[in-house]
Design a protein around this motif. Structure first.
Motif, PDB file in Angstrom:
ATOM      1  N   GLY A   1      22.125  13.042  59.302  1.00  0.00           N
ATOM      2  CA  GLY A   1      22.781  12.858  60.586  1.00  0.00           C
ATOM      3  C   GLY A   1      22.280  11.710  61.444  1.00  0.00           C
ATOM      4  O   GLY A   1      22.585  11.643  62.635  1.00  0.00           O
TER       5      GLY A   1
ATOM      6  N   THR B   1      27.845   5.810  58.788  1.00  0.00           N
ATOM      7  CA  THR B   1      28.421   4.897  59.779  1.00  0.00           C
ATOM      8  C   THR B   1      27.824   3.505  59.597  1.00  0.00           C
ATOM      9  O   THR B   1      28.533   2.497  59.617  1.00  0.00           O
ATOM     10  CB  THR B   1      28.102   5.439  61.194  1.00  0.00           C
ATOM     11  OG1 THR B   1      28.608   6.774  61.271  1.00  0.00           O
ATOM     12  CG2 THR B   1      28.717   4.597  62.278  1.00  0.00           C
TER      13      THR B   1
ATOM     14  N   PRO C   1      21.308  12.441  52.414  1.00  0.00           N
ATOM     15  CA  PRO C   1      20.037  12.531  53.124  1.00  0.00           C
ATOM     16  C   PRO C   1      18.972  13.214  52.280  1.00  0.00           C
ATOM     17  O   PRO C   1      19.287  13.934  51.336  1.00  0.00           O
ATOM     18  CB  PRO C   1      20.383  13.387  54.347  1.00  0.00           C
ATOM     19  CG  PRO C   1      21.587  14.169  53.947  1.00  0.00           C
ATOM     20  CD  PRO C   1      22.335  13.317  52.970  1.00  0.00           C
TER      21      PRO C   1
ATOM     22  N   ASP D   1      26.969  10.361  48.365  1.00  0.00           N
ATOM     23  CA  ASP D   1      26.677  11.648  48.983  1.00  0.00           C
ATOM     24  C   ASP D   1      27.608  12.685  48.378  1.00  0.00           C
ATOM     25  O   ASP D   1      28.678  12.984  48.897  1.00  0.00           O
ATOM     26  CB  ASP D   1      26.843  11.578  50.497  1.00  0.00           C
ATOM     27  CG  ASP D   1      26.192  12.769  51.164  1.00  0.00           C
ATOM     28  OD1 ASP D   1      25.927  13.766  50.450  1.00  0.00           O
ATOM     29  OD2 ASP D   1      25.946  12.730  52.375  1.00  0.00           O
TER      30      ASP D   1
ATOM     31  N   ASP E   1      34.607   8.393  63.497  1.00  0.00           N
ATOM     32  CA  ASP E   1      35.207   9.678  63.172  1.00  0.00           C
ATOM     33  C   ASP E   1      36.726   9.583  63.002  1.00  0.00           C
ATOM     34  O   ASP E   1      37.339  10.439  62.378  1.00  0.00           O
ATOM     35  CB  ASP E   1      34.825  10.733  64.229  1.00  0.00           C
ATOM     36  CG  ASP E   1      33.324  11.024  64.195  1.00  0.00           C
ATOM     37  OD1 ASP E   1      32.654  10.522  63.264  1.00  0.00           O
ATOM     38  OD2 ASP E   1      32.824  11.745  65.077  1.00  0.00           O
TER      39      ASP E   1
ATOM     40  N   GLU F   1      26.539   4.934  71.082  1.00  0.00           N
ATOM     41  CA  GLU F   1      27.705   4.411  71.787  1.00  0.00           C
ATOM     42  C   GLU F   1      28.936   5.227  71.417  1.00  0.00           C
ATOM     43  O   GLU F   1      29.248   5.399  70.244  1.00  0.00           O
ATOM     44  CB  GLU F   1      27.837   2.926  71.384  1.00  0.00           C
ATOM     45  CG  GLU F   1      29.125   2.264  71.685  1.00  0.00           C
ATOM     46  CD  GLU F   1      29.422   2.180  73.172  1.00  0.00           C
ATOM     47  OE1 GLU F   1      28.492   1.908  73.962  1.00  0.00           O
ATOM     48  OE2 GLU F   1      30.592   2.391  73.540  1.00  0.00           O
TER      49      GLU F   1
END
Ligand SMILES: Nc1ncnc2c1ncn2[C@@H]1O[C@H](COP(=O)(O)OP(=O)(O)OP(=O)(O)O)[C@@H](O)[C@H]1O
Ligand SMILES: [Mg+2]
Length: 382
Positions: A132, A137, A238, A159, A337, A329
């Motif tokens: 996360g 991104t 992750p 992932d 998203d 931001e």
């Protein structure tokens, strides 16, 4: 009636190995995952006989697809080294740009490193120890930043537990097959994209086991028509557990970009991530500080929600390059998203500029020979 593992085994009983033995009795099958009409498993054989097994893999796939209720079957043939091979050793990546690197056998009982993907000059991972923090991104916007530098860029979603690229790039179509065996990746914003998420439904429970993860990753690297790419960005899952370590080993990486938020806890995980790449001799290209500073959209006040500058200091401390920072931001979250990555959709924004600056640093690190140097030794304190 849902398809069960026993249905699959029964179908595979009619498929013969090269020596005539029914496939389920050969001891080469991984766990079989049958979920929601989708069947996954791998066949692991010694590297020396792998070619003789390819027709067996194909027959197994056809047999599984013929079972009533099977919607898709993904069966990978994986080549195993004989026992005694060291797991963590791999040759450094270097050599001429654009060269497809064949796997070289290295003596002294070492396992050979993964071979390159033909046509792909460099493969880099975007990773972090912690979930996360904005890896996906960053991976997408970094890929777009590299595209803006004039490179032909691909992006691979490794992932497998929680694929993000279908959402981040708003991709709903399924990749087409070429000649029945190879997959054609999806093109979006000038990027060549592949994700396991294109092949499975979002709701599918992911009961992936180790061998399954590996075979899916191998397939996405080797059985996808990537074409000619200057760089492939791999969005890693992750964590720094066995699955991630194996992935870092399995993909022929030229370097890794570590994403961290500025606070201490995330930095400890970033350090673990760096240590993991070091174990598998993948150079760390540097650290990106994500969610660095928050500027209130209403009053313009700057607040450092997760602190600020922690990743830069950590990079200095560890002797790895600092690649740049991206603020926390709202427009980054919203565009991300909504599947409209900011570098593609708001190229004039300061945030897009931040990603392009990071992309330029990544390119420079790859070009400067940093990718040929081993990562620094890291001591994990926590
Ligand atoms: N700089 C940023 N500013 C605001 N929101 C961000 C920023 N970077 C990422 N996000 C948001 O944070 C959330 C997590 O980001 P993302 O999915 O990229 O993280 P990740 O590290 O890939 O997560 P995972 O570990 O689950 O793969 C997303 O909602 C994303 O839009
Ligand atoms: Mg992610």
């Amino acid at each position: 009636m849902p398809v069960t593992k026993d249905d699959v085994l029964a179908a595979l009983g009619k498929v013969a190995a090269p020596d005539g033995t029914p496939l389920p009795q050969t001891g080469t099958l991984s766990d079989i995952v049958a979920s929601d009409g989708k069947v996954f498993f791998s066949i692991s054989v010694d590297a020396a006989v792998v070619q003789a097994w390819e027709p067996v893999r194909k027959r197994a796939e056809d047999a599984v697809k013929a079972i009533a209720g099977v919607k898709s079957a993904m069966i990978a043939l994986t080549a195993e080294r004989k026992a005694g091979a060291a797991a963590a050793a791999r040759p450094p990546q270097g050599g001429p740009a654009g060269a497809a690197r064949p796997a070289h056998a290295h003596g002294h009982g070492q396992q050979q490193g993964p071979s390159g993907v033909p046509g792909v000059t460099s493969i880099i991972a975007v990773a972090s120890g912690k979930g996360g923090v904005g890896k996906s991104t960053t991976a997408v916007n970094l890929a777009l930043g590299l595209r803006d530098l004039g490179m032909k860029v691909g992006i691979l979603d490794a992932d497998i537990y929680g694929p993000s690229l279908p959402k981040l790039l708003a991709i709903r179509e399924k990749p087409q097959t070429i000649g029945g065996t190879r997959l054609k990746p999806i093109e979006r914003y000038g990027l060549t994209v592949m994700s396991i998420g294109f092949l499975i439904e979002e709701e599918t429970p992911m009961i992936w086991r180790g061998p399954m993860v590996m075979s899916a990753l191998t397939q996405m690297l080797r059985e996808v028509e990537w074409g000619t790419l200057d760089i492939m960005v791999v969005d890693m899952p992750p964590g720094t557990g066995d699955a991630q370590l194996t992935m870092a080993q399995q993909v022929p990486l030229k370097g890794a970009v570590i994403v961290s938020t500025p606070q201490d806890l995330a930095l400890i995980d970033a350090r673990r991530g760096i240590a993991m790449f070091r174990r598998v001799n993948v150079p760390v290209l540097g650290i990106v500080e994500n969610m660095s500073t928050f500027i209130c959209p209403h009053c313009g006040t700057r607040s450092d929600i997760f602190g600020h500058g922690g990743a830069r200091r950590e990079a200095e401390r560890l002797g790895v390059p600092f690649l740049g920072e991206v603020p926390l931001e709202m427009s980054i979250r919203e565009t991300s998203d909504a599947g409209l990555p900011i570098v593609a959709t708001h190229p004039d924004s300061p945030h897009a500029a931040a990603y392009r600056a990071i992309a330029a640093n990544v390119r420079d690190q790859l070009g400067s020979g940093a990718a040929a140097k081993p990562a620094p030794r890291i001591v994990i304190e926590a």
